[in-house]
Design a protein around this motif. Structure first.
Motif, short mmCIF file in Angstrom:
data_model
loop_
_atom_site.label_atom_id
_atom_site.label_comp_id
_atom_site.label_asym_id
_atom_site.label_seq_id
_atom_site.Cartn_x
_atom_site.Cartn_y
_atom_site.Cartn_z
N SER A 1 0.83 -1.21 0.00
CA SER A 1 0.00 0.00 0.00
C SER A 1 0.86 1.26 0.00
O SER A 1 0.41 2.31 -0.43
CB SER A 1 -0.93 0.01 1.22
N GLY A 2 2.10 1.14 0.45
CA GLY A 2 2.99 2.29 0.48
C GLY A 2 3.97 2.34 -0.69
O GLY A 2 4.79 3.26 -0.75
N TRP A 3 3.89 1.37 -1.61
CA TRP A 3 4.77 1.40 -2.77
C TRP A 3 4.37 2.55 -3.69
O TRP A 3 3.19 2.90 -3.81
CB TRP A 3 4.70 0.10 -3.53
N ASP A 4 5.34 3.12 -4.38
CA ASP A 4 5.05 4.19 -5.34
C ASP A 4 4.49 3.67 -6.64
O ASP A 4 3.85 4.41 -7.41
CB ASP A 4 6.31 5.01 -5.63
N GLU A 5 4.71 2.40 -6.93
CA GLU A 5 4.24 1.78 -8.16
C GLU A 5 4.05 0.28 -7.92
O GLU A 5 4.59 -0.27 -6.97
CB GLU A 5 5.23 1.99 -9.33
N ILE A 6 3.25 -0.33 -8.76
CA ILE A 6 3.02 -1.77 -8.73
C ILE A 6 3.53 -2.35 -10.04
O ILE A 6 3.14 -1.90 -11.13
CB ILE A 6 1.54 -2.13 -8.55
N ILE A 7 4.38 -3.35 -9.96
CA ILE A 7 4.83 -4.11 -11.13
C ILE A 7 4.48 -5.56 -10.86
O ILE A 7 4.81 -6.10 -9.80
CB ILE A 7 6.35 -3.98 -11.35
N VAL A 8 3.79 -6.20 -11.78
CA VAL A 8 3.49 -7.62 -11.63
C VAL A 8 4.08 -8.38 -12.81
O VAL A 8 3.86 -8.03 -13.97
CB VAL A 8 1.96 -7.88 -11.51
N ARG A 9 4.89 -9.38 -12.48
CA ARG A 9 5.50 -10.26 -13.47
C ARG A 9 4.82 -11.61 -13.36
O ARG A 9 4.84 -12.24 -12.29
CB ARG A 9 7.00 -10.40 -13.20
N ILE A 10 4.19 -12.07 -14.43
CA ILE A 10 3.44 -13.33 -14.41
C ILE A 10 4.30 -14.40 -15.08
O ILE A 10 4.80 -14.22 -16.19
CB ILE A 10 2.08 -13.17 -15.11
#
Length: 328
Positions: free
Chosen positions: A97-106
């Motif tokens: 919740s405090g990250w500046d961005e979300i990256i998801v690698r599938i």
């Protein structure tokens, strides 16, 4: 509500997405209860099951600071009668919740991994200030249950649209199905009875595509997108801007010969430049690097009065882009 989606496919293979929204206030259906604007959906052709190509370590969520969390599925829960209840990234990780961005690698079996990324700040990803699950100020990210499977509309024989029609293993042989890994968006009512509308002409930004080989390369790509290089014209004759929604550096007032200095912040990956209102033919283009950067051969294309210059590679040192007149 009406909207417009723009997808810019880069020569490097990744795609920048901008979603523009023009909120409406009509009476049909009343106030919106859900504003969901992303989902990773995998289509399963007849005969293909999600367990055939999705790893049990189905995804890794990460940010640019080096934090990461693995999302694990269990093969035995494929098409379970009582699938796991909804899970949420913020409550599972406690820190995202405090990250500046979300990256998801599938993670895929036998294929390159795919990825999606988006910022979490209000300017580039407007959202309700209170997450209904953890109370934090961030977009909500869902985690789908293990090896979920649905009939894929409109490929099954029905004319009515229903968002979720559970599929069974035997349905895999009969037709198309789909499986989802993660989804989310800026606002979910979830019984809170809250009216929320984004500002007029709000925009959301995403980057997605085939993932680079390593997590560090993926982070550098996302970092390059969200934190563009400083591009300056030493002669002060050009107008220079950066279009986040297309991941393109835009140059206006370019003449038959010009030079721009590029200072990565702190890295720039395979940048794409657009010279608008270009009057000539295809010019000679040079990339002059400093330090130990390898020699680079730009790719130059002309589309009407727009000149595109694509520069493959990863740069951490200052360099120059030189446009030196049209070829004969």
């Amino acid at each position: 509500t009406i909207g417009r989606e723009e997808h810019t496919i880069h020569p490097s293979g990744c795609v920048a997405r901008r979603l523009l929204i023009f909120p409406g206030y009509g009476e049909y259906g009343g106030p919106a209860k859900v504003w969901e604007n992303f989902e990773t959906i995998f289509l399963n052709p007849p005969g293909v099951s999600p367990v055939d190509y999705l790893e049990e370590r189905v995804a890794t969520f990460m940010n640019l600071n080096g934090d990461s969390w693995d999302f694990i599925w269990e093969r035995e829960k494929f098409c379970a009668k009582d699938p796991s209840p909804w899970r949420y990234l913020c409550t599972e990780t406690k820190t995202s919740s405090g990250w500046d961005e979300i990256i998801v690698r599938i993670h895929l079996k036998g294929y390159p991994d795919v990825f999606a990324a988006f910022p979490q700040d209000q300017e580039r990803f407007p959202h309700h200030e209170v997450c209904p699950e953890c109370g934090g100020d961030h977009p909500l990210v869902f985690l789908w249950h293990d090896y979920a499977l649905w009939l894929h509309w409109p490929c099954y024989s029905s004319t009515d649209f229903i968002v979720a029609r559970d599929a069974k293993p035997e349905d895999i042989q009969a037709g198309w199905t789909h499986s989802s890994v993660t989804s989310g968006g800026p606002f979910y009512d979830f019984g809170r009875d809250i009216v929320w509308n984004p500002r007029e002409e709000a925009a959301w930004y995403f980057l997605y595509g085939l993932a680079p080989e390593t997590d560090e390369e993926l982070r550098n790509l996302v970092r390059s997108w969200l934190y563009p290089a400083l591009v300056e014209d030493p002669s002060n004759g050009l107008s220079v801007s950066y279009d986040l929604g297309r991941m393109v550096y835009v140059l206006d007032n370019t003449g038959p010969a010009c030079t721009v200095n590029v200072q990565p912040s702190p890295v720039v990956v395979s940048p794409l430049f657009e010279c608008r209102n270009w009057a000539g033919g295809i010019p000679e283009v040079l990339v002059v690097t400093e330090g130990n950067e390898p020699e680079v051969v730009p790719q130059v294309d002309l589309a009407g009065d727009r000149l595109f210059i694509y520069i493959p590679g990863t740069f951490t040192n200052r360099w120059q882009l030189k446009i030196e007149g049209s070829r004969p």
